[in-house]
Design a protein around this motif. Structure first.
Motif, PDB file in Angstrom:
ATOM      1  N   ASN A 219       0.867  -1.145  -0.058  1.00 10.51           N
ATOM      2  CA  ASN A 219      -0.053  -0.025   0.066  1.00 10.51           C
ATOM      3  C   ASN A 219       0.708   1.216   0.020  1.00 10.51           C
ATOM      4  O   ASN A 219       0.387   2.355  -0.352  1.00 10.51           O
ATOM      5  CB  ASN A 219      -0.845   0.158   1.077  1.00 10.51           C
ATOM      6  CG  ASN A 219      -2.084  -1.002   1.056  1.00 10.51           C
ATOM      7  OD1 ASN A 219      -2.778  -1.141   0.157  1.00 10.51           O
ATOM      8  ND2 ASN A 219      -2.094  -1.965   2.223  1.00 10.51           N
ATOM      9  N   GLY A 220       2.098   1.189   0.238  1.00  8.61           N
ATOM     10  CA  GLY A 220       3.065   2.300   0.215  1.00  8.61           C
ATOM     11  C   GLY A 220       4.063   2.157  -0.784  1.00  8.61           C
ATOM     12  O   GLY A 220       3.744   1.813  -2.021  1.00  8.61           O
ATOM     13  N   THR A 336       9.534   6.572  -6.929  1.00  9.03           N
ATOM     14  CA  THR A 336       8.581   6.795  -5.855  1.00  9.03           C
ATOM     15  C   THR A 336       8.927   7.787  -4.855  1.00  9.03           C
ATOM     16  O   THR A 336       9.779   7.822  -3.809  1.00  9.03           O
ATOM     17  CB  THR A 336       7.729   5.572  -5.178  1.00  9.03           C
ATOM     18  OG1 THR A 336       7.529   4.733  -6.359  1.00  9.03           O
ATOM     19  CG2 THR A 336       6.949   5.950  -4.399  1.00  9.03           C
ATOM     20  N   ILE A 337       7.960   8.628  -4.514  1.00 10.38           N
ATOM     21  CA  ILE A 337       7.944   9.961  -3.360  1.00 10.38           C
ATOM     22  C   ILE A 337       6.789   9.372  -2.408  1.00 10.38           C
ATOM     23  O   ILE A 337       5.515   9.386  -2.998  1.00 10.38           O
ATOM     24  CB  ILE A 337       7.799  11.273  -3.969  1.00 10.38           C
ATOM     25  CG1 ILE A 337       8.974  11.721  -4.600  1.00 10.38           C
ATOM     26  CG2 ILE A 337       7.893  12.027  -2.590  1.00 10.38           C
ATOM     27  CD1 ILE A 337       8.621  11.658  -6.156  1.00 10.38           C
ATOM     28  N   CYS A 340       3.715  11.507   3.982  1.00 10.42           N
ATOM     29  CA  CYS A 340       2.743  11.425   5.086  1.00 10.42           C
ATOM     30  C   CYS A 340       2.972  12.865   5.820  1.00 10.42           C
ATOM     31  O   CYS A 340       4.131  13.415   5.681  1.00 10.42           O
ATOM     32  CB  CYS A 340       2.593  10.318   5.836  1.00 10.42           C
ATOM     33  SG  CYS A 340       3.996  10.089   7.046  1.00 10.42           S
ATOM     34  N   ALA A 341       2.239  13.087   6.894  1.00 11.66           N
ATOM     35  CA  ALA A 341       2.731  14.158   7.969  1.00 11.66           C
ATOM     36  C   ALA A 341       2.871  15.738   7.764  1.00 11.66           C
ATOM     37  O   ALA A 341       1.959  16.566   8.229  1.00 11.66           O
ATOM     38  CB  ALA A 341       4.049  13.469   8.639  1.00 11.66           C
ATOM     39  N   SER A 342       3.912  16.088   6.792  1.00 13.99           N
ATOM     40  CA  SER A 342       3.918  17.508   6.470  1.00 13.99           C
ATOM     41  C   SER A 342       4.223  18.269   7.753  1.00 13.99           C
ATOM     42  O   SER A 342       3.464  19.368   7.934  1.00 13.99           O
ATOM     43  CB  SER A 342       2.763  17.861   5.532  1.00 13.99           C
ATOM     44  OG  SER A 342       2.650  17.084   4.218  1.00 13.99           O
ATOM     45  N   THR A 343       5.226  17.964   8.681  1.00 15.02           N
ATOM     46  CA  THR A 343       5.558  18.750   9.610  1.00 15.02           C
ATOM     47  C   THR A 343       5.966  20.149   9.616  1.00 15.02           C
ATOM     48  O   THR A 343       5.974  20.869  10.277  1.00 15.02           O
ATOM     49  CB  THR A 343       6.510  17.865  10.574  1.00 15.02           C
ATOM     50  OG1 THR A 343       7.489  17.512   9.961  1.00 15.02           O
ATOM     51  CG2 THR A 343       5.817  16.653  11.053  1.00 15.02           C
ATOM     52  N   SER A 344       6.568  20.415   8.297  1.00 19.33           N
ATOM     53  CA  SER A 344       6.894  21.852   8.160  1.00 19.33           C
ATOM     54  C   SER A 344       5.955  22.427   7.344  1.00 19.33           C
ATOM     55  O   SER A 344       5.988  23.786   6.828  1.00 19.33           O
ATOM     56  CB  SER A 344       8.305  21.679   7.150  1.00 19.33           C
ATOM     57  OG  SER A 344       8.317  21.361   5.854  1.00 19.33           O
ATOM     58  N   ILE A 363       2.838   8.960  -3.854  1.00 24.63           N
ATOM     59  CA  ILE A 363       1.955   8.255  -3.157  1.00 24.63           C
ATOM     60  C   ILE A 363       1.731   8.711  -1.717  1.00 24.63           C
ATOM     61  O   ILE A 363       2.530   8.941  -0.857  1.00 24.63           O
ATOM     62  CB  ILE A 363       2.506   6.637  -2.787  1.00 24.63           C
ATOM     63  CG1 ILE A 363       2.576   5.963  -4.370  1.00 24.63           C
ATOM     64  CG2 ILE A 363       1.516   6.043  -2.015  1.00 24.63           C
ATOM     65  CD1 ILE A 363       3.294   4.575  -4.027  1.00 24.63           C
ATOM     66  N   GLY A 364       0.608   9.131  -1.360  1.00 19.81           N
ATOM     67  CA  GLY A 364      -0.133   9.466  -0.175  1.00 19.81           C
ATOM     68  C   GLY A 364       0.009   8.224   0.812  1.00 19.81           C
ATOM     69  O   GLY A 364      -0.832   7.341   0.513  1.00 19.81           O
TER      70      GLY A 364
END
Length: 446
Positions: A219-220, A336-337, A340-344, A363-364
């Protein structure tokens, strides 16, 4: 002795099975945010918002136990970035999640309260189970993953992360793990690894499962042997598990860190290819609105220098806005990139020519389903993946623990003791522990 004290004593003396015959208290201490304080940081930049001011330790009522659920006596928990988001009321106050959930059913209405007990990790002992629970019983020593699903829609039955009512426990639901008692669905429970202490066992849950799905699962990124994997924040909560999975899976991690100390931790894990982005001075943004492609190019050249001319097959992305343009550029043709998260920051910008003309994929990835979480926990239990706990706080110090994570002043994971009165308790298999002690302690004191 209080009722909660009796439960604690039974667990500490190795009589966990006895908790089923002990009464459940009417209230417990939990770390909360308050609905009437959601505007307390208005006008401040995110970095200036202080979780110590918004996180409280309150006495709260024990929630009603519903079908398919369990009450757990929490021995330890841990800090995740979602607790930081909750504490600074970004991107939105979590009370909006609770209100929406409360409209789902009369039972879900329990979650819509003027306080939110937070936390998405725990280790502890099952106190009670609701109607319809067969696999778990009072006295079982457990950890919990944070996926809360209803599964009444067909959408989630291939992958529960796609359930229309999928939520993250302790973030989008109430009664989380930073507390003395927590409410979970029974299908969140997994066996506690018996060679770990309570605080060590509590710390991997969210980040370990997230890294497993993001990097290993089909899935990732579906990582394979020999893949070059660029890992941002490779000594942090997520990255430290991604680094371990890359090494264990025969991949080649390129670890991006921000200090010599963090580089040393990656080397301790076994990684050899390391970029200290602070020392090498990468600045991917010229200003708030414009990125610098020359810095992407310099970064890509550095990766190829380390790998012998190869670009990353996979980029393990979680910082988000600050790094995403560089990630899309750096991935190899057809690479592939996985993000998740996007902390910045959530608003990513990248040059789409590098994506479309080079057939790259984004991929999200979000947390993990029960099967993926179980597999990730199984690897912890077998000593193939280790917790990355660096420091532990008391429940009363949760605000400071969250501030450490908010300011990136930590390594790996930061733990929180709940009913466990001190560190070092809860080990049931000393022989197995002795075999893996170096790995278990890799982040200690970092």
């Amino acid at each position: 002795m209080t009722q909660l004290g009796e439960i604690q004593q039974a667990i500490l003396t190795g009589e966990s099975a006895a908790v089923g015959s002990l009464p459940v208290p009417e209230s417990y201490r939990g770390v909360t945010v308050h609905a009437d304080e959601v505007d307390m940081f208005e006008g401040l930049e995110s970095r200036d918002k202080d979780p110590r001011k918004s996180l409280h330790v309150d006495d709260v009522p024990v929630p009603e136990l519903g079908p398919g659920e369990a009450l757990v006596a929490v021995m330890a928990s841990a800090i995740n970035y979602n607790t930081v988001w909750t504490s600074i009321f970004e991107p939105i106050p979590t009370f909006k999640f609770l209100k929406k959930y409360g409209k789902l059913s009369p039972l879900a209405k329990r979650h819509d309260l003027p306080y939110h007990v937070v936390g998405s990790d725990l280790s502890g002992v099952v106190l009670r189970t609701g109607v319809g629970v067969h696999n778990w019983k009072p006295g079982d020593e457990v950890v919990a993953h944070c996926l809360n699903v209803e599964l009444e829609s067909p959408d989630g039955h291939n992958d529960t992360m796609l359930d229309t009512e999928q939520r993250i426990w302790g973030f989008e639901t109430n009664f989380g793990g930073l507390a003395e008692i927590a409410l979970v669905k029974a299908n969140q429970l997994m066996p506690k690894p018996d060679h770990l202490t309570w605080e060590e066992a509590a710390s991997p849950g969210l980040v370990n499962s997230t890294a497993y799905r993001q990097l290993v699962s089909r899935n990732g990124a579906d990582m394979k042997q020999g893949d070059v994997v660029l890992i941002w924040g490779a000594s942090g909560g997520l990255g430290s598990y991604a680094t371990q999975y890359a090494l264990n899976g025969g991949a080649i991690p390129v670890c991006v860190v921000s200090s010599p100390e963090k580089a040393a931790i990656c080397r301790k894990l076994g990684a050899e290819l390391i970029i200290d982005r602070s020392a090498e001075g990468y600045k991917f943004w010229k200003n708030d609105t414009e990125q610098d492609p020359k810095e992407w190019q310099r970064f890509g050249a550095r990766i190829r220098e380390l790998t012998g001319g190869e670009d990353p097959d996979i980029v393990f992305e979680h910082p988000g806005r600050e790094t995403f343009g560089a990630s899309v550029y750096a991935a190899r043709k057809g690479g592939t990139i996985v993000t998740c998260a996007s902390t910045s920051g959530y608003m990513h910008q990248y040059d789409n020519r590098y994506l479309w003309m080079n057939l790259k994929r984004i991929i999200g990835s979000h947390f993990a389903n029960y099967r993926e979480s179980w597999e990730a926990n199984r690897l912890i239990a077998k000593g193939l993946i280790h917790p990355t706990l660096s420091k532990t706080y008391s429940l009363d110090e949760t605000g400071q623990a969250a501030l450490d994570v908010h300011r990136n002043a930590h390594q790996g994971k930061v733990g929180v003791l709940a009913l466990a009165p001190q560190e070092g308790l809860g080990v049931r298999d000393e022989e197995k522990r002795a075999k893996h002690l170096e790995g278990i302690n890799a982040f200690r004191g970092a």
